[in-house]
Motif scaffolding. Structure first.
Motif, short mmCIF file in Angstrom:
data_model
loop_
_atom_site.label_atom_id
_atom_site.label_comp_id
_atom_site.label_asym_id
_atom_site.label_seq_id
_atom_site.Cartn_x
_atom_site.Cartn_y
_atom_site.Cartn_z
N MET A 1 -42.07 56.26 40.14
CA MET A 1 -41.29 56.45 38.93
C MET A 1 -40.52 55.16 38.63
SD MET A 1 -38.11 59.04 38.24
CE MET A 1 -39.00 60.48 38.78
N GLU A 2 -40.43 54.82 37.34
CA GLU A 2 -39.68 53.64 36.95
C GLU A 2 -38.20 53.83 37.27
OE1 GLU A 2 -38.91 54.93 32.28
OE2 GLU A 2 -40.30 53.30 32.76
N ASN A 3 -37.53 52.71 37.54
CA ASN A 3 -36.11 52.75 37.87
C ASN A 3 -35.31 53.08 36.63
OD1 ASN A 3 -33.75 52.55 39.29
ND2 ASN A 3 -33.68 50.32 39.25
N SER A 4 -34.79 54.28 36.56
CA SER A 4 -34.06 54.74 35.38
C SER A 4 -32.92 55.64 35.83
CB SER A 4 -35.00 55.49 34.44
OG SER A 4 -34.28 56.13 33.40
N SER A 5 -31.92 55.76 34.97
CA SER A 5 -30.81 56.67 35.28
C SER A 5 -30.91 57.96 34.48
CB SER A 5 -29.47 55.98 34.99
OG SER A 5 -29.37 55.66 33.61
N ASN A 6 -31.99 58.11 33.71
CA ASN A 6 -32.18 59.31 32.89
C ASN A 6 -33.34 60.15 33.41
OD1 ASN A 6 -30.13 58.57 31.02
ND2 ASN A 6 -31.56 57.16 30.01
N PHE A 7 -33.09 61.44 33.56
CA PHE A 7 -34.08 62.34 34.14
C PHE A 7 -34.14 63.65 33.36
CE2 PHE A 7 -32.55 59.50 37.39
CZ PHE A 7 -33.70 59.14 38.09
N ASP A 8 -35.20 64.38 33.58
CA ASP A 8 -35.26 65.73 33.03
C ASP A 8 -34.30 66.64 33.80
OD1 ASP A 8 -37.29 65.20 31.14
OD2 ASP A 8 -38.81 65.37 32.71
N VAL A 9 -34.32 66.50 35.13
CA VAL A 9 -33.52 67.39 35.99
C VAL A 9 -32.90 66.59 37.12
CG1 VAL A 9 -33.52 69.51 37.37
CG2 VAL A 9 -35.20 69.23 35.52
N ILE A 10 -31.63 66.83 37.37
CA ILE A 10 -30.99 66.33 38.58
C ILE A 10 -30.77 67.51 39.51
CG2 ILE A 10 -28.90 65.33 39.60
CD1 ILE A 10 -28.61 63.62 37.11
N ILE A 11 -31.24 67.38 40.73
CA ILE A 11 -31.00 68.39 41.76
C ILE A 11 -29.96 67.82 42.72
CG2 ILE A 11 -32.00 69.76 43.62
CD1 ILE A 11 -34.71 69.49 42.20
N ILE A 12 -28.83 68.50 42.83
CA ILE A 12 -27.77 68.05 43.73
C ILE A 12 -27.93 68.84 45.03
CG2 ILE A 12 -25.31 67.71 44.07
CD1 ILE A 12 -24.96 67.81 41.05
N GLY A 13 -28.40 68.15 46.06
CA GLY A 13 -28.68 68.79 47.34
C GLY A 13 -30.16 68.75 47.65
N GLY A 14 -30.53 68.09 48.74
CA GLY A 14 -31.94 67.92 49.07
C GLY A 14 -32.36 68.60 50.34
N SER A 15 -31.79 69.78 50.60
CA SER A 15 -32.25 70.56 51.74
C SER A 15 -33.33 71.53 51.26
CB SER A 15 -31.07 71.28 52.40
OG SER A 15 -31.45 71.83 53.65
N TYR A 16 -33.45 72.70 51.87
CA TYR A 16 -34.59 73.58 51.63
C TYR A 16 -34.71 74.04 50.18
CZ TYR A 16 -33.70 73.57 56.60
OH TYR A 16 -33.43 73.16 57.88
N SER A 17 -33.62 74.53 49.60
CA SER A 17 -33.71 75.04 48.23
C SER A 17 -33.91 73.91 47.24
CB SER A 17 -32.46 75.86 47.88
OG SER A 17 -31.29 75.06 47.90
N GLY A 18 -33.22 72.79 47.45
CA GLY A 18 -33.37 71.66 46.54
C GLY A 18 -34.77 71.07 46.57
N LEU A 19 -35.34 70.93 47.77
CA LEU A 19 -36.69 70.41 47.90
C LEU A 19 -37.71 71.37 47.31
CD1 LEU A 19 -36.43 68.99 51.52
CD2 LEU A 19 -36.79 67.65 49.43
N SER A 20 -37.48 72.66 47.48
CA SER A 20 -38.38 73.66 46.91
C SER A 20 -38.37 73.60 45.39
CB SER A 20 -37.98 75.05 47.41
OG SER A 20 -38.84 76.04 46.89
N ALA A 21 -37.17 73.47 44.82
CA ALA A 21 -37.06 73.34 43.36
C ALA A 21 -37.75 72.07 42.88
CB ALA A 21 -35.60 73.35 42.94
N ALA A 22 -37.59 70.99 43.64
CA ALA A 22 -38.18 69.71 43.26
C ALA A 22 -39.70 69.78 43.26
CB ALA A 22 -37.70 68.62 44.21
N MET A 23 -40.27 70.51 44.23
CA MET A 23 -41.72 70.62 44.26
C MET A 23 -42.25 71.34 43.02
SD MET A 23 -44.30 72.16 47.16
CE MET A 23 -44.27 70.65 48.14
N ALA A 24 -41.59 72.43 42.65
CA ALA A 24 -42.02 73.17 41.46
C ALA A 24 -41.94 72.29 40.22
CB ALA A 24 -41.16 74.42 41.29
N LEU A 25 -40.89 71.50 40.12
CA LEU A 25 -40.70 70.63 38.96
C LEU A 25 -41.62 69.41 39.01
CD1 LEU A 25 -36.84 70.94 38.86
CD2 LEU A 25 -38.38 71.60 37.00
N GLY A 26 -41.80 68.83 40.19
CA GLY A 26 -42.70 67.70 40.33
C GLY A 26 -44.12 68.05 39.95
N ARG A 27 -44.55 69.24 40.32
CA ARG A 27 -45.89 69.70 39.99
C ARG A 27 -46.03 69.99 38.50
NH1 ARG A 27 -49.42 71.15 43.62
NH2 ARG A 27 -50.20 72.87 42.34
#
Length: 302
Positions: A1-27
């Motif tokens: 991903m290009e270096n940017s400060s603008n995103f569709d979604v920011i997930i605060i917290g990268g443990s189990y729930s945050g990573l799970s949400a990120a996978m759904a969104l990344g896909r």
């Protein structure tokens, strides 16, 4: 991903729930930023259980594998740091880290977790998550048949006794002072050969997190090999409060069945929004939050 400060979604917290949400969104090809400080609540727990396919793995093993899998989606970016500020903006939301970096997103997912408050009992925190546990589903099988205590009173003590009596017959309720148990509750415990000790606890004697005995303020002791206890907690982050999210009576972020908070565009998942705290439930709620956020973004663009 290009270096940017603008995103569709920011997930605060990268443990189990945050990573799970990120996978759904990344896909779903969403530009996602995960901000994580690397301090999960269960980091002291030696093994995680009751999560199908991962039973017996350490919490770190599970989270490391999850991160490796999420990192394969190039629309997901990780930012090591502690998010300390969150605010609504014209674009959507702005999140600032302790180091002063600022990021913007259309949506926010709060996967910030909670922080357990240890009682003022020497030795308790050293045993927490190891031999002093909160959940019979997460830990009960591993400590079955041991000399087991329940450090609780009233309805909480009865709740544990109901579940734990199936796992061990060597069980004692320690109320840490004069009990509020009703006569019916006392009779129920007596019927199941569960003793009640009302002495105040002074300390737990332990070795490397393994409890050996409870020492009471009156000088007496009780040998135990495992102890169930429920401790109070607080939100690990005050960003939900900063954003105006409503809380439940229990101190959790209030959400709908699809993890939407009371603030439009803000979702919450994992321990900060559910009473049933486990890795499996955190993963499930994160997956649901990710799908719900993606659907909302689709509806806004379609």
């Amino acid at each position: 991903m290009e270096n940017s400060s603008n995103f569709d979604v920011i997930i605060i917290g990268g443990s189990y729930s945050g990573l799970s949400a990120a996978m759904a969104l990344g896909r779903s090809l969403r530009r996602v930023l995960i901000i994580d400080s690397g301090l999960p609540c269960n980091r002291q727990t030696p093994h995680s259980h009751n999560f199908i396919t991962q039973d017996g793995k350490t919490p770190k093993e599970i989270s490391q594998l999850a991160r490796e899998q999420v990192e394969k989606y190039d629309t997901v970016r990780f930012q090591n740091g502690l998010a300390v500020k969150g605010a609504k903006t014209e674009y959507g939301f702005e999140v600032e880290t302790r180091s002063g970096e600022k990021f913007n997103a259309k949506k926010i997912i709060l996967a910030t977790g909670v922080r357990d408050i240890m009682p003022a009992i020497t030795g308790f925190s050293e045993c927490w998550g190891i031999s002093v546990v909160h959940c019979p589903y997460c830990h009960g099988y591993e400590i079955k048949s041991l000399t087991t205590g329940i450090l609780a009173d009233g309805d909480a003590a009865m709740h544990y006794a109901l579940l734990v009596s199936n796992l061990t017959k060597d069980l004692v309720v320690f109320t840490n002072g004069a009990s509020s148990l009703t006569s019916d509750q006392r009779q129920k415990l007596e019927d199941h050969n569960i003793a009640i000790v009302e002495a105040e606890v002074d300390r737990l004697e332990q070795s490397d997190g393994q409890i050996e005995r409870i020492v009471f303020k009156n000088g007496t002791t009780a040998p135990v090999e495992a102890l169930y206890a429920r401790v109070p907690f607080v939100q690990h982050s005050d960003i939900p409060e900063q954003l105006g999210c409503e809380m439940t009576e229990e101190g959790l972020v209030k959400t709908t069945a699809f993890q939407q908070t009371t603030v439009s565009g803000v979702f919450a998942c994992g321990d900060n929004a559910m009473l049933m705290r486990s890795v499996a439930n955190a993963v499930a709620s994160g997956n649901l939050a990710g799908a719900a956020v993606n659907k909302e973004l689709c509806e806004e663009a379609f």
